[in-house]
Design a protein around this motif. Structure first.
Motif, mmCIF file in Angstrom:
data_model
loop_
_atom_site.group_PDB
_atom_site.id
_atom_site.type_symbol
_atom_site.label_atom_id
_atom_site.label_comp_id
_atom_site.label_asym_id
_atom_site.label_seq_id
_atom_site.Cartn_x
_atom_site.Cartn_y
_atom_site.Cartn_z
ATOM 1 N N ILE A 13 63.302 42.634 12.356
ATOM 2 C CA ILE A 13 64.290 42.839 13.430
ATOM 3 C C ILE A 13 65.424 41.819 13.320
ATOM 4 C CG2 ILE A 13 64.628 42.773 15.932
ATOM 5 C CD1 ILE A 13 61.702 43.826 16.172
ATOM 6 N N GLY A 34 66.651 43.565 20.381
ATOM 7 C CA GLY A 34 66.694 44.065 21.749
ATOM 8 C C GLY A 34 67.395 43.141 22.713
ATOM 9 N N TRP A 127 55.230 46.075 18.622
ATOM 10 C CA TRP A 127 56.229 45.052 18.281
ATOM 11 C C TRP A 127 55.674 44.210 17.126
ATOM 12 C CZ3 TRP A 127 56.676 39.649 20.526
ATOM 13 C CH2 TRP A 127 57.904 39.078 20.192
ATOM 14 N N ASN A 180 57.718 49.188 23.057
ATOM 15 C CA ASN A 180 58.538 48.714 21.942
ATOM 16 C C ASN A 180 57.729 48.887 20.662
ATOM 17 O OD1 ASN A 180 60.135 47.284 20.142
ATOM 18 N ND2 ASN A 180 59.921 45.294 21.165
ATOM 19 N N TYR A 211 59.892 44.042 29.624
ATOM 20 C CA TYR A 211 61.090 44.816 29.978
ATOM 21 C C TYR A 211 61.026 45.324 31.413
ATOM 22 C CZ TYR A 211 61.904 44.580 24.986
ATOM 23 O OH TYR A 211 62.120 44.111 23.719
ATOM 24 N N LYS A 243 64.787 39.554 28.933
ATOM 25 C CA LYS A 243 65.624 40.752 29.049
ATOM 26 C C LYS A 243 66.092 40.968 30.483
ATOM 27 C CE LYS A 243 63.542 41.196 25.088
ATOM 28 N NZ LYS A 243 63.998 41.264 23.729
ATOM 29 N N ARG A 371 63.947 52.532 14.754
ATOM 30 C CA ARG A 371 64.085 52.123 16.154
ATOM 31 C C ARG A 371 65.538 51.781 16.435
ATOM 32 N NH1 ARG A 371 62.307 46.389 18.873
ATOM 33 N NH2 ARG A 371 64.418 45.867 18.197
HETATM 34 C C1 LMR Z 1 63.002 43.042 19.948
HETATM 35 O O1 LMR Z 1 61.956 43.693 19.766
HETATM 36 O O2 LMR Z 1 64.076 43.342 19.444
HETATM 37 C C2 LMR Z 1 62.969 41.868 20.873
HETATM 38 O O3 LMR Z 1 61.722 41.725 21.430
HETATM 39 C C3 LMR Z 1 63.455 40.630 20.245
HETATM 40 C C4 LMR Z 1 62.520 40.062 19.235
HETATM 41 O O4 LMR Z 1 62.262 38.872 19.342
HETATM 42 O O5 LMR Z 1 62.082 40.784 18.349
#
Ligand code: LMR
Length: 395
Positions: A13, A34, A127, A180, A211, A243, A371
């Motif tokens: 990410i 995010g 995630w 996520n 979130y 967030k 995503r």
């Molecule tokens: C994301 O999934 O984009 C956020 O939670 C930021 C991160 O630290 O990955």
């Protein structure tokens, strides 16, 4: 010694952000990490946060240490924000942590310390850091089916089938809301069925809620978690203020452990505080102090809730506009699910080549699993994005 370090691949990410920053093309769009973005593409500081910073600036008289568990007003406000009155306060042990990630890490530490044999069950997909941190810590892990790529919705039968293998004392991680990376969430009946299953298996739920307020509302987003908390003897919760307060870099979060009874509370709290001591002593104070000020002041809280509601409405309206635009430009209903999903993310279901083509040919930066950060499309950016997706699919 240090020569033994091997080169590491970029974070799936965060690495995207570096590529985006280096891209000199006009019209580039970042749909990676995010963070909320306004129409101009900026991630603003919320006005309630700015005001709380003024209050803090005027009222703070010392920077000396606080307790290892963090700011008490912050912890109490967060418990109430996340759990409402689902569980008596004296059953909830809470520590302040550096962000929601810090809370995950500390709760993993707690699991490992108490029961190193416990398997950590993670949704497939999840995630990446849920997996990365557990792997780094050498925790036993299994994944459970969650998402059906063909229908872009929760595959609940497959999920329950896999979770039937959960053993007593295993820990099952769930996303509190706004899953996520998929954006596909459990409904109330599914939360109840998972709760029944975990109770029957004697397993412990671990809910990551990063979130809250970005899906359907502060209470609505916590409803599944609260209904579960009201029924289970024990539960772990990682909560983030990155967030919903826009405090990303200030690193504000907390870890909660719901104990079976109030008699356990002090020992559990003390053990969690010791984990803080062992890892970094104290969580950063500044952002947590702001959250405590906002949640403790009627006017600032109302202002924050209004701003949060505006962010949520922006994302909901982008979802509908993007689904409509993709339907129009791609001449298919395969992306209609985007309007029904909730939170910051949806997974488009594009293959690796399409994701690369979006980046290389159109300067549209989407995470490798397709995503997208919905908020990255504010300011009408859903239109050029839909056009790029249509071109890529036509190849
Ligand atoms: C994301 O999934 O984009 C956020 O939670 C930021 C991160 O630290 O990955």
């Amino acid at each position: 010694m240090l020569e033994k370090f091997q080169p590491v691949p970029p974070d799936p990410i965060l690495g995207l952000g570096q590529l985006f920053a280096a891209d000199t093309r006009g019209g580039k769009i970042d749909l990676g990490v995010g963070v909320f973005k306004d129409a101009a593409g900026n991630t603003p500081i919320m006005s309630a946060v700015k005001k709380a910073e003024m209050v803090l600036h005027e009222s703070q008289t010392t920077k000396t240490y606080k307790g290892l568990g963090g700011d008490e007003a912050f912890r109490d406000s967060m418990r109430e924000l996340v759990l409402g009155d689902a569980v008596p306060a004296d059953r909830v042990a809470t520590i302040q942590t550096p962000g929601g990630t810090g809370a995950i890490r500390q709760l993993y530490e707690a699991i490992k310390k108490i029961n190193g044999e416990a398997t950590l069950w993670l949704s497939d997909p999840t995630w990446p850091s849920h997996i990365g941190i557990a792997r780094h810590m050498g925790m036993p892990m299994r994944s459970y089916s969650y998402f059906d790529g063909a229908s872009s919705s929760v595959d609940f039968d497959a999920m329950m089938h896999d979770l039937a293998d959960v053993k007593p004392q295993d820990v099952v991680m769930l996303h509190g809301c706004c899953h996520n990376p998929t954006g596909a969430n459990l409904d109330a009946a599914q939360w109840k069925a998972v709760t029944d299953l975990l109770l029957a298996r004697g397993a412990i739920p671990f809910v990551d809620i990063a979130y809250q307020g970005f899906g359907d509302g502060l209470d609505a987003d916590a409803a599944g978690l609260r209904a579960m908390a009201a029924r289970v003897p024990e539960m772990l919760i990682a909560a983030s203020c990155s967030k919903n307060f826009g405090l990303y870099r200030d690193r504000v979060g907390c870890a909660m452990a719901i104990c079976e009874n109030a008699a356990q509370h002090d020992v559990v709290s003390r053990n969690l505080a010791v984990l803080n001591r062992l890892n970094y002593s104290f969580a950063p104070d500044h952002g947590a102090a702001l959250v405590a000020i906002i949640l403790g002041d009627r006017d600032l809280r109302a202002e924050w809730e209004t701003e949060l509601g505006e962010m949520r409405d922006t994302m909901l309206s982008i979802r509908q506009s993007l689904a409509d635009e993709l339907r129009r430009q791609c001449n298919t209903d395969r992306f209609d699910f985007i309007a029904a999903h909730r939170g910051m993310f949806s997974r488009l279901g594009l293959d690796k080549d399409s994701v690369e083509a979006l980046r290389d040919q159109h300067a549209m930066y989407v995470v490798g699993d397709s995503r997208i950060n919905i908020a990255g499309l504010s300011g009408g950016r859903h239109e050029p994005f839909a056009a790029a997706v249509a071109k890529v699919l036509a190849i």
